[in-house]
Design a protein around this motif. Sequence first.
Motif, PDB file in Angstrom:
ATOM      1  N   ALA A  35       1.370  -1.461  -0.209  1.00 26.18           N
ATOM      2  CA  ALA A  35      -0.033  -0.156  -0.304  1.00 26.18           C
ATOM      3  C   ALA A  35       1.064   1.514   0.122  1.00 26.18           C
ATOM      4  O   ALA A  35       0.404   2.466  -0.323  1.00 26.18           O
ATOM      5  CB  ALA A  35      -1.244   0.356   1.404  1.00 26.18           C
ATOM      6  N   VAL A  36       1.471   1.264   0.907  1.00 22.58           N
ATOM      7  CA  VAL A  36       2.287   2.373   1.123  1.00 22.58           C
ATOM      8  C   VAL A  36       3.208   3.129  -0.189  1.00 22.58           C
ATOM      9  O   VAL A  36       4.148   4.109  -0.626  1.00 22.58           O
ATOM     10  CB  VAL A  36       3.677   2.629   2.080  1.00 22.58           C
ATOM     11  N   HIS A  37       4.438   1.770  -0.207  1.00 27.64           N
ATOM     12  CA  HIS A  37       5.133   1.367  -1.871  1.00 27.64           C
ATOM     13  C   HIS A  37       3.623   2.112  -3.163  1.00 27.64           C
ATOM     14  O   HIS A  37       4.641   2.572  -3.885  1.00 27.64           O
ATOM     15  CB  HIS A  37       5.053   0.232  -2.078  1.00 27.64           C
ATOM     16  N   THR A  38       2.810   1.755  -3.062  1.00 28.40           N
ATOM     17  CA  THR A  38       2.067   2.541  -4.591  1.00 28.40           C
ATOM     18  C   THR A  38       1.393   3.394  -4.169  1.00 28.40           C
ATOM     19  O   THR A  38       1.877   4.680  -5.448  1.00 28.40           O
ATOM     20  CB  THR A  38       0.809   1.462  -4.694  1.00 28.40           C
ATOM     21  N   ALA A  39       1.166   4.305  -2.948  1.00 27.64           N
ATOM     22  CA  ALA A  39       1.353   5.337  -3.038  1.00 27.64           C
ATOM     23  C   ALA A  39       1.973   6.447  -3.877  1.00 27.64           C
ATOM     24  O   ALA A  39       1.927   6.867  -3.605  1.00 27.64           O
ATOM     25  CB  ALA A  39       0.648   5.975  -1.399  1.00 27.64           C
ATOM     26  N   ILE A  40       4.027   5.960  -2.694  1.00 26.91           N
ATOM     27  CA  ILE A  40       4.631   7.068  -3.214  1.00 26.91           C
ATOM     28  C   ILE A  40       5.293   6.342  -4.400  1.00 26.91           C
ATOM     29  O   ILE A  40       5.662   7.271  -4.715  1.00 26.91           O
ATOM     30  CB  ILE A  40       5.688   6.179  -1.716  1.00 26.91           C
ATOM     31  N   GLY A  41       4.820   5.260  -4.607  1.00 27.53           N
ATOM     32  CA  GLY A  41       5.565   5.542  -6.191  1.00 27.53           C
ATOM     33  C   GLY A  41       4.369   6.265  -7.337  1.00 27.53           C
ATOM     34  O   GLY A  41       4.854   6.781  -7.944  1.00 27.53           O
ATOM     35  N   LEU A  42       2.677   6.213  -6.999  1.00 29.65           N
ATOM     36  CA  LEU A  42       2.333   6.856  -7.954  1.00 29.65           C
ATOM     37  C   LEU A  42       2.804   8.366  -7.486  1.00 29.65           C
ATOM     38  O   LEU A  42       2.460   9.348  -8.324  1.00 29.65           O
ATOM     39  CB  LEU A  42       0.667   7.674  -7.152  1.00 29.65           C
ATOM     40  N   ALA A  43       3.319   9.377  -6.162  1.00 30.65           N
ATOM     41  CA  ALA A  43       3.605  10.903  -6.148  1.00 30.65           C
ATOM     42  C   ALA A  43       5.038  10.191  -6.953  1.00 30.65           C
ATOM     43  O   ALA A  43       5.231  11.673  -7.328  1.00 30.65           O
ATOM     44  CB  ALA A  43       3.428  10.267  -4.763  1.00 30.65           C
ATOM     45  N   GLN A  44       5.368   9.794  -6.764  1.00 31.79           N
ATOM     46  CA  GLN A  44       6.935   9.712  -7.625  1.00 31.79           C
ATOM     47  C   GLN A  44       6.384  10.383  -8.791  1.00 31.79           C
ATOM     48  O   GLN A  44       7.027  10.433  -9.454  1.00 31.79           O
ATOM     49  CB  GLN A  44       7.728   8.323  -6.849  1.00 31.79           C
ATOM     50  N   ALA A  45       5.831   9.560  -9.480  1.00 28.18           N
ATOM     51  CA  ALA A  45       5.083   9.864 -10.973  1.00 28.18           C
ATOM     52  C   ALA A  45       4.448  10.963 -11.512  1.00 28.18           C
ATOM     53  O   ALA A  45       4.044  10.969 -12.445  1.00 28.18           O
ATOM     54  CB  ALA A  45       3.669   8.286 -11.148  1.00 28.18           C
ATOM     55  N   GLY A  46       4.496  11.890 -10.029  1.00 25.81           N
ATOM     56  CA  GLY A  46       3.695  13.121 -10.307  1.00 25.81           C
ATOM     57  C   GLY A  46       2.347  13.169 -11.108  1.00 25.81           C
ATOM     58  O   GLY A  46       1.252  14.197 -10.687  1.00 25.81           O
ATOM     59  N   ARG A  47       1.641  12.046 -10.372  1.00 28.55           N
ATOM     60  CA  ARG A  47       0.226  11.661  -9.656  1.00 28.55           C
ATOM     61  C   ARG A  47      -0.004  12.204  -8.600  1.00 28.55           C
ATOM     62  O   ARG A  47       0.489  12.259  -7.455  1.00 28.55           O
ATOM     63  CB  ARG A  47      -0.335  10.496  -9.851  1.00 28.55           C
ATOM     64  N   ARG A  48      -1.714  12.823  -8.297  1.00 27.01           N
ATOM     65  CA  ARG A  48      -1.575  13.740  -7.166  1.00 27.01           C
ATOM     66  C   ARG A  48      -2.946  12.467  -6.438  1.00 27.01           C
ATOM     67  O   ARG A  48      -3.508  12.243  -7.034  1.00 27.01           O
ATOM     68  CB  ARG A  48      -2.806  14.896  -7.316  1.00 27.01           C
ATOM     69  N   VAL A  49      -2.303  12.434  -5.210  1.00 25.24           N
ATOM     70  CA  VAL A  49      -2.412  10.759  -4.714  1.00 25.24           C
ATOM     71  C   VAL A  49      -2.295  11.058  -2.664  1.00 25.24           C
ATOM     72  O   VAL A  49      -1.313  11.763  -2.480  1.00 25.24           O
ATOM     73  CB  VAL A  49      -1.561   9.800  -4.965  1.00 25.24           C
TER      74      VAL A  49
END
Length: 261
Positions: free
Chosen positions: A24-38
């Motif tokens: 869960a936390v890696h998905t959230a950070i991965g999306l943030a790293q990709a520039g998504r608003r999460v």
Amino acid sequence: MAINGVHLIVFANEKGGSGKSTTAVHTAIGLAQAGRRVAALDLDGRQKTLARYLENRRETAKRRGVELASPEFAVVNDGRTETFEEKLEMLTRDVEFLVIDTPGRDDDLARAAAGRADTLVTPLNDSFIDLDLIGQVDPETYKVKRPSFYAEVVWDARKARAKTDGGTVDWVVLRNRLQHLEARNMRRVGDALGELSKRVGFRVIPGLGERVIYRELFPKGITLLDLQQLGELGISHIAARQELREMISGLALPEAAANAA
């Protein structure tokens, strides 16, 4: 969409030790790293693994004087569904995705979150012990005999979601810790999952391996995507980073698959 046009990604599994909070936390950070608003929401008011990871990340960024892409987050501390609804409203005001980590047990919060999910992610260790959560197999043939209680929980969640707004729940099962299994057992679990997926209705994708690095990075709150903070990477670290990218891509989130890599 479940609320305010935001795609809700709910990580849920009633068994402990499946890697639920880690994914869960890696998905959230991965999306943030990709520039998504999460944003992220931790429903486990006792362990708070997701929240603690993100708190550690903030402290590392402050201590090192660096910027680390990170989602806003909150915790439901009192176990009340009313508080859950309040946090949902607060966190979904200006984001594309909300990642929700549920307690490792069957409770009202976990069921409420599942009923709100657009993508419901169930991480499983690749063993018949964890498989028993969603389906029972014959001890001699290893063929699926019947779905288990958690499949019924998801079925109820799908019905609740359809009744609420006509939406659908994409159920994804993550096969974690694949590489430490004997090949024959891996095939048997895979065959059973494939058979069960057709009967119950979920997708199966590879998850994260059993790698020490995921536990080692927790105190700093950093991930294998934070290249400038990691220093020199070994071959196993590079492989783990690729696992993480492929896992996020496999979730097939709206317009996210290409950006997450």
